[in-house]
Write a protein that holds these residues in place. Structure first.
Motif, PDB file in Angstrom:
ATOM      1  N   VAL A 565       9.031  14.529  46.370  1.00 35.88           N
ATOM      2  CA  VAL A 565       8.466  15.740  46.954  1.00 35.88           C
ATOM      3  C   VAL A 565       8.503  16.904  45.973  1.00 35.88           C
ATOM      4  CG1 VAL A 565       8.736  17.441  48.781  1.00 35.88           C
ATOM      5  CG2 VAL A 565       9.036  15.018  49.291  1.00 35.88           C
ATOM      6  N   THR A 566       9.666  17.141  45.355  1.00 39.00           N
ATOM      7  CA  THR A 566       9.808  18.282  44.446  1.00 39.00           C
ATOM      8  C   THR A 566       8.902  18.139  43.236  1.00 39.00           C
ATOM      9  OG1 THR A 566      12.097  18.558  45.152  1.00 39.00           O
ATOM     10  CG2 THR A 566      11.451  19.628  43.106  1.00 39.00           C
ATOM     11  N   ALA A 567       8.849  16.935  42.667  1.00 36.07           N
ATOM     12  CA  ALA A 567       8.049  16.718  41.462  1.00 36.07           C
ATOM     13  C   ALA A 567       6.556  16.865  41.722  1.00 36.07           C
ATOM     14  CB  ALA A 567       8.345  15.337  40.893  1.00 36.07           C
ATOM     15  N   SER A 568       6.136  16.655  42.981  1.00 36.25           N
ATOM     16  CA  SER A 568       4.707  16.677  43.289  1.00 36.25           C
ATOM     17  C   SER A 568       4.122  18.073  43.368  1.00 36.25           C
ATOM     18  CB  SER A 568       4.467  15.963  44.633  1.00 36.25           C
ATOM     19  OG  SER A 568       5.041  16.712  45.699  1.00 36.25           O
ATOM     20  N   ARG A 569       4.946  19.105  43.284  1.00 38.24           N
ATOM     21  CA  ARG A 569       4.450  20.462  43.497  1.00 38.24           C
ATOM     22  C   ARG A 569       3.690  21.002  42.292  1.00 38.24           C
ATOM     23  NH1 ARG A 569       9.345  23.767  44.304  1.00 38.24           N
ATOM     24  NH2 ARG A 569       7.918  25.437  44.887  1.00 38.24           N
ATOM     25  N   GLY A 570       4.022  20.537  41.092  1.00 40.72           N
ATOM     26  CA  GLY A 570       3.247  20.909  39.913  1.00 40.72           C
ATOM     27  C   GLY A 570       3.246  22.389  39.599  1.00 40.72           C
ATOM     28  N   VAL A 571       4.414  23.031  39.640  1.00 41.33           N
ATOM     29  CA  VAL A 571       4.511  24.470  39.371  1.00 41.33           C
ATOM     30  C   VAL A 571       4.919  24.680  37.918  1.00 41.33           C
ATOM     31  CG1 VAL A 571       5.580  26.651  40.042  1.00 41.33           C
ATOM     32  CG2 VAL A 571       5.184  24.873  41.763  1.00 41.33           C
ATOM     33  N   SER A 572       4.178  25.487  37.185  1.00 40.07           N
ATOM     34  CA  SER A 572       4.491  25.738  35.779  1.00 40.07           C
ATOM     35  C   SER A 572       5.583  26.792  35.647  1.00 40.07           C
ATOM     36  CB  SER A 572       3.240  26.216  35.041  1.00 40.07           C
ATOM     37  OG  SER A 572       2.861  27.515  35.478  1.00 40.07           O
ATOM     38  N   TRP A 573       6.297  26.743  34.523  1.00 34.41           N
ATOM     39  CA  TRP A 573       7.357  27.725  34.306  1.00 34.41           C
ATOM     40  C   TRP A 573       6.773  29.120  34.135  1.00 34.41           C
ATOM     41  CZ3 TRP A 573       7.575  30.958  30.164  1.00 34.41           C
ATOM     42  CH2 TRP A 573       6.834  30.632  29.030  1.00 34.41           C
ATOM     43  N   GLU A 574       5.526  29.224  33.654  1.00 38.96           N
ATOM     44  CA  GLU A 574       4.922  30.551  33.471  1.00 38.96           C
ATOM     45  C   GLU A 574       4.735  31.263  34.805  1.00 38.96           C
ATOM     46  OE1 GLU A 574       3.258  28.033  30.024  1.00 38.96           O
ATOM     47  OE2 GLU A 574       3.644  27.774  32.176  1.00 38.96           O
ATOM     48  N   VAL A 575       4.336  30.512  35.843  1.00 31.99           N
ATOM     49  CA  VAL A 575       4.140  31.111  37.168  1.00 31.99           C
ATOM     50  C   VAL A 575       5.479  31.584  37.729  1.00 31.99           C
ATOM     51  CG1 VAL A 575       3.406  30.655  39.536  1.00 31.99           C
ATOM     52  CG2 VAL A 575       2.072  29.766  37.621  1.00 31.99           C
ATOM     53  N   ILE A 576       6.514  30.753  37.565  1.00 27.66           N
ATOM     54  CA  ILE A 576       7.844  31.127  38.051  1.00 27.66           C
ATOM     55  C   ILE A 576       8.367  32.335  37.279  1.00 27.66           C
ATOM     56  CG2 ILE A 576      10.244  30.344  38.206  1.00 27.66           C
ATOM     57  CD1 ILE A 576       9.161  27.526  38.712  1.00 27.66           C
ATOM     58  N   TRP A 577       8.176  32.342  35.975  1.00 30.17           N
ATOM     59  CA  TRP A 577       8.618  33.468  35.145  1.00 30.17           C
ATOM     60  C   TRP A 577       7.968  34.770  35.620  1.00 30.17           C
ATOM     61  CZ3 TRP A 577      11.827  34.025  30.776  1.00 30.17           C
ATOM     62  CH2 TRP A 577      11.699  35.226  30.069  1.00 30.17           C
ATOM     63  N   ALA A 578       6.656  34.745  35.841  1.00 26.41           N
ATOM     64  CA  ALA A 578       5.942  35.949  36.272  1.00 26.41           C
ATOM     65  C   ALA A 578       6.472  36.454  37.616  1.00 26.41           C
ATOM     66  CB  ALA A 578       4.446  35.667  36.365  1.00 26.41           C
ATOM     67  N   MET A 579       6.802  35.541  38.531  1.00 29.16           N
ATOM     68  CA  MET A 579       7.321  35.950  39.835  1.00 29.16           C
ATOM     69  C   MET A 579       8.706  36.575  39.697  1.00 29.16           C
ATOM     70  SD  MET A 579       7.512  33.657  43.305  1.00 29.16           S
ATOM     71  CE  MET A 579       5.722  33.502  43.321  1.00 29.16           C
ATOM     72  N   ARG A 580       9.523  36.038  38.805  1.00 31.72           N
ATOM     73  CA  ARG A 580      10.863  36.606  38.583  1.00 31.72           C
ATOM     74  C   ARG A 580      10.760  38.004  37.962  1.00 31.72           C
ATOM     75  NH1 ARG A 580      12.934  32.527  34.706  1.00 31.72           N
ATOM     76  NH2 ARG A 580      14.751  33.882  34.536  1.00 31.72           N
ATOM     77  N   VAL A 581       9.843  38.170  37.019  1.00 37.40           N
ATOM     78  CA  VAL A 581       9.659  39.484  36.397  1.00 37.40           C
ATOM     79  C   VAL A 581       9.203  40.505  37.438  1.00 37.40           C
ATOM     80  CG1 VAL A 581       8.275  40.800  34.749  1.00 37.40           C
ATOM     81  CG2 VAL A 581       9.220  38.581  34.090  1.00 37.40           C
ATOM     82  N   GLU A 582       8.284  40.100  38.300  1.00 37.65           N
ATOM     83  CA  GLU A 582       7.807  41.012  39.342  1.00 37.65           C
ATOM     84  C   GLU A 582       8.952  41.437  40.264  1.00 37.65           C
ATOM     85  OE1 GLU A 582       4.515  41.174  42.976  1.00 37.65           O
ATOM     86  OE2 GLU A 582       5.226  39.257  42.206  1.00 37.65           O
ATOM     87  N   HIS A 583       9.799  40.469  40.643  1.00 37.62           N
ATOM     88  CA  HIS A 583      10.925  40.798  41.513  1.00 37.62           C
ATOM     89  C   HIS A 583      11.915  41.721  40.791  1.00 37.62           C
ATOM     90  CE1 HIS A 583      13.421  40.171  45.049  1.00 37.62           C
ATOM     91  NE2 HIS A 583      14.465  39.982  44.266  1.00 37.62           N
ATOM     92  N   LEU A 584      12.132  41.476  39.509  1.00 37.80           N
ATOM     93  CA  LEU A 584      13.001  42.339  38.707  1.00 37.80           C
ATOM     94  C   LEU A 584      12.500  43.775  38.730  1.00 37.80           C
ATOM     95  CD1 LEU A 584      15.175  42.859  36.443  1.00 37.80           C
ATOM     96  CD2 LEU A 584      13.389  42.162  34.808  1.00 37.80           C
ATOM     97  N   GLU A 585      11.213  43.957  38.506  1.00 41.42           N
ATOM     98  CA  GLU A 585      10.667  45.309  38.406  1.00 41.42           C
ATOM     99  C   GLU A 585      10.625  46.021  39.756  1.00 41.42           C
ATOM    100  OE1 GLU A 585       7.927  45.600  34.545  1.00 41.42           O
ATOM    101  OE2 GLU A 585       6.905  44.601  36.217  1.00 41.42           O
ATOM    102  N   THR A 586      10.354  45.282  40.812  1.00 46.28           N
ATOM    103  CA  THR A 586      10.189  45.929  42.118  1.00 46.28           C
ATOM    104  C   THR A 586      11.498  46.137  42.871  1.00 46.28           C
ATOM    105  OG1 THR A 586       9.744  43.766  43.134  1.00 46.28           O
ATOM    106  CG2 THR A 586       7.842  45.079  42.418  1.00 46.28           C
ATOM    107  N   THR A 587      12.568  45.437  42.479  1.00 47.20           N
ATOM    108  CA  THR A 587      13.825  45.568  43.226  1.00 47.20           C
ATOM    109  C   THR A 587      14.994  46.072  42.388  1.00 47.20           C
ATOM    110  OG1 THR A 587      14.527  43.273  42.801  1.00 47.20           O
ATOM    111  CG2 THR A 587      13.147  43.670  44.741  1.00 47.20           C
TER     112      THR A 587
END
Length: 690
Positions: A565-587
């Motif tokens: 299940v986890t492997a099938s999601r196909g999420v790139s590290w770039e997308v996760i990185w961008a979401m973490r940066v956004e959370h850093l800046e907004t919170t």
């Protein structure tokens, strides 16, 4: 639900309506002519929406002719009006009376429909019965496409009248009619409510998931199902019943592991328990396994709510599947489980206990909330030390900037200073040290994230405070992701929030929460494959006042498989990185002390990537990089050519907090260097990289 507007009621419909009124005149409201008209209107509304989306295969009068939509409407209207005339609860086909009722119905239908439509209407009427469908007494899958589609329209319209407030009312009406009682007569309301609750468990709570077939029908059923769920939960609470927990699963091609996963649900020590599972278009034997194993789960006291999507409509992503599995469930609390993972037998019981305890703890006023270091926040925003066994009360009426000492005298606070009463006979007031202040701020950080929603919830006295509970886990195979596993299993409760910028600190396969915690945010994002819906929900939960907690012991075996299940999601590290940066800046970066400037610890690739990822405003807040590597220090500065900025690179001992740690190797020498500074995590530094 009004039927689509039309110039006038067709003659065939008026004829059949008059017949239905006469046949159902002696019945109660639950199966009377009013119910037949409502089902007719709802069915026509559903059909119109399906026709607009070309979801119904319409008939063709002649080869090459245009689709005959009017014939579909006539078949649906006639079937909806006639569906209850010969209902088995009132009409026994083995008796003369029953056979006569069937003869009258058929004569009426022949006068209103063509021979082809006559056969279609009768087939639909025979196929809308819940009991026949539940017992597998007719084969829906073998129906011709048009018949199946029109049957689903009428069936959905009928079953929608069994969900929600109208469904509860129909239960009451039928029970009174059955027992020969009138609505105005007094009766045992407790016994009646218990009968309705049993009917909810046996039928009404199952309808939305497994028996509503059309997309418009599911849309209409969703709020009605929630109403039934809420009523059933209130009834359980008022009768001191244990709360229902729903284990929620979204599965797709999980045949190799599903039997073991479902066996772990059966093995749970907690009851009452429900399994809500959605098969998102599996092409292996996953759906067959669910169907074959459901009876054994039911016999073990686990109610099964199962639904599937066709392979043609599958692949909408984890978010869609999870949201649908939650919406069709009935539990007050939700336990998430992937189809390739395995629960420990005590998982539900222990996570439920912690979740309820955290909700109670967060509902208590701050002045009496328990804290590990026995520190309370006083009424005039000062810290007070509480002796063992003593609870602290606010001192009402204190002037601004003044507090009451142990001696009972008013004592002036210095500007910008908070005071702590230390244990001792003298009652001397002394300002806390920097370390004491940092520890208190770090302890309060999770509370600050949820204080606003907590206050609102206490005032409203309605929705529970949102807590997302996880657990420890083991991996299968045991050597899969050892570094990540050790990190996340070793986090303290404060670090669940403090280290949120690194990655998920409460992994999705271990989530457990109150239904409101999930639904208040609209569930998971349905952006589809390639989007980290779990991290997105996690950050939205925190930004909206949510709290985190975890049972430390391993309650889940998290399987690592290439096709899992986890492997099938196909999420790139770039997308996760961008979401973490956004959370850093907004919170974080928008608040003091970070908004006044901060340093990035790590002048290597990670630190520079973070700097480049920041907005122009956030980059301006970076005072310097710090590092220990001699080569990086020798450079003296980092040049960001795109903006023309030059950022100093300094030794870590020469920089002032706050620090944003952006290094991959956070163990070994780095951990020793960080500890040597004596800084407070969550206040003077935060981790970003993993």
């Amino acid at each position: 639900i009004p039927a689509p507007a039309r110039p006038a009621t067709p003659g065939y419909a008026r004829l059949v309506e008059r017949f239905v009124v006469g046949e159902l005149a002696t019945r109660g409201d639950s199966h009377g002519e009013g119910h037949a008209r409502i089902v007719r209107d709802t069915a026509l509304a559903i059909l119109a929406e399906l026709h607009a989306s070309s979801a119904v295969p319409q008939s063709e009068a002649e080869s090459g002719a245009e689709p005959d939509g009017e014939s579909d409407r006539r078949v649906v209207e006639l079937a909806a009006l006639l569906h209850d005339v010969c209902d088995h609860k009132y009409c026994d086909p083995q008796t003369d009376k029953g056979r006569d009722a069937i003869r009258r119905r058929d004569e009426c239908l022949r006068s209103a429909a063509s021979a082809e439509e006559f056969e279609l209407v009768l087939a639909i009427v025979e196929g809308v019965s819940f009991s026949k469908e539940a017992k597998g007494l007719f084969d829906r899958a073998s129906m011709p496409p048009r018949l199946r589609a029109l049957r689903d329209v009428v069936s959905d319209a009928d079953k929608l009248e069994a969900i929600g407030a109208v469904g509860l009312r129909r239960c009451i009406d039928y029970r009174r009619e059955r027992d020969g009682q009138h609505a105005s007569e007094a009766e045992d309301s407790e016994e009646l409510a218990r009968d309705v609750a049993v009917h909810c468990d046996e039928k009404l709570l199952r309808l939305s998931a497994a028996y509503i077939r059309t997309e418009p029908g599911r849309t209409l059923a969703s709020p009605r199902h929630r109403m039934i769920v809420e009523w059933r939960a209130k009834f359980a609470a008022s009768n001191n019943e244990a709360v229902l927990v729903s284990v929620v699963m979204t599965v797709r091609n999980c045949e190799p592991w599903l039997e073991e996963a479902l066996a772990s649900v059966v093995a749970q020590t907690y009851r009452p328990l429900e399994l809500s599972v959605l098969d998102d278009g599996s092409t292996d034997k996953t759906w067959s396994l669910i169907q074959s194993l459901s009876p054994s789960l039911e016999s073990a006291g686990v109610r099964v709510i199962a639904a599937s999507t066709s392979p043609a409509k599958a692949g909408r992503g984890i978010g869609y599947g999870q949201n649908r599995a939650v919406s069709q469930s009935s539990g007050t609390f939700i336990c998430f489980l992937d189809g390739d993972d395995v629960c420990a037998p005590t998982r539900v019981a222990k996570q439920l206990q912690l979740c309820q305890a955290k909700q109670l703890e967060l509902c208590r006023p701050r002045e009496v909330r328990e804290c590990s270091d026995s520190v309370r926040e006083g009424g005039s925003e000062v810290l007070e030390k509480v002796r063992e066994g003593e609870s602290l009360e606010f001192w009402e009426g204190a002037p601004s900037g003044v507090r009451k000492g142990e001696s009972g005298k008013l004592e002036k606070l210095r500007e910008g200073e908070s005071l702590e009463i230390r244990e001792g006979e003298s009652g001397q007031l002394e300002p806390p040290t920097r370390r004491q202040r940092c520890n208190e701020e770090a302890r309060e950080e999770p509370l600050q994230l949820r204080e606003a929603s907590g206050k609102a919830a206490r005032q409203a006295g309605a929705d529970p405070l949102p807590v997302l509970v996880g657990s420890g886990f083991t991996r299968d195979p045991i050597d899969a992701t050892p570094r990540y596993t050790a990190w996340i299993n070793g986090l303290t409760e404060q670090q669940l929030v403090q280290q949120r910028l690194r990655e998920l600190t409460v992994i999705h396969p271990t989530w457990f929460c109150h239904r409101h915690t999930y639904e208040r945010l609209g569930g998971l994002s349905e952006a589809g494959a390639g989007f980290p819906e779990d991290l997105d929900f996690f950050y939205r939960h925190l930004r909206n006042g949510g709290a985190l907690a975890r049972v430390p012991e391993p309650l889940l075996v998290w399987r690592h498989a290439e096709s899992g299940v986890t492997a099938s999601r196909g999420v790139s590290w770039e997308v996760i990185w961008a979401m973490r940066v956004e959370h850093l800046e907004t919170t974080v970066l928008c608040k003091k002390p970070w908004s006044d400037g901060f340093a990035i610890w790590g002048a290597g690739k990670e630190g520079k990537r973070l700097y480049r990822s920041l907005s122009e405003k956030s980059r301006a807040q970076v005072r310097e990089f710090c590092d220990v590597d001699a080569k990086k220090l020798a450079l003296g500065r980092y040049a960001h050519y795109e903006s023309g900025a030059f950022v100093p690179i300094m030794h870590f001992r020469n920089v002032k907090p706050p620090l944003l740690l952006c290094v991959k190797d956070f163990d070994g020498e780095f951990a020793k260097n960080l500890a040597s500074l004596g800084l407070c995590e969550g206040v003077e530094y935060l981790h970003f990289s993993f």
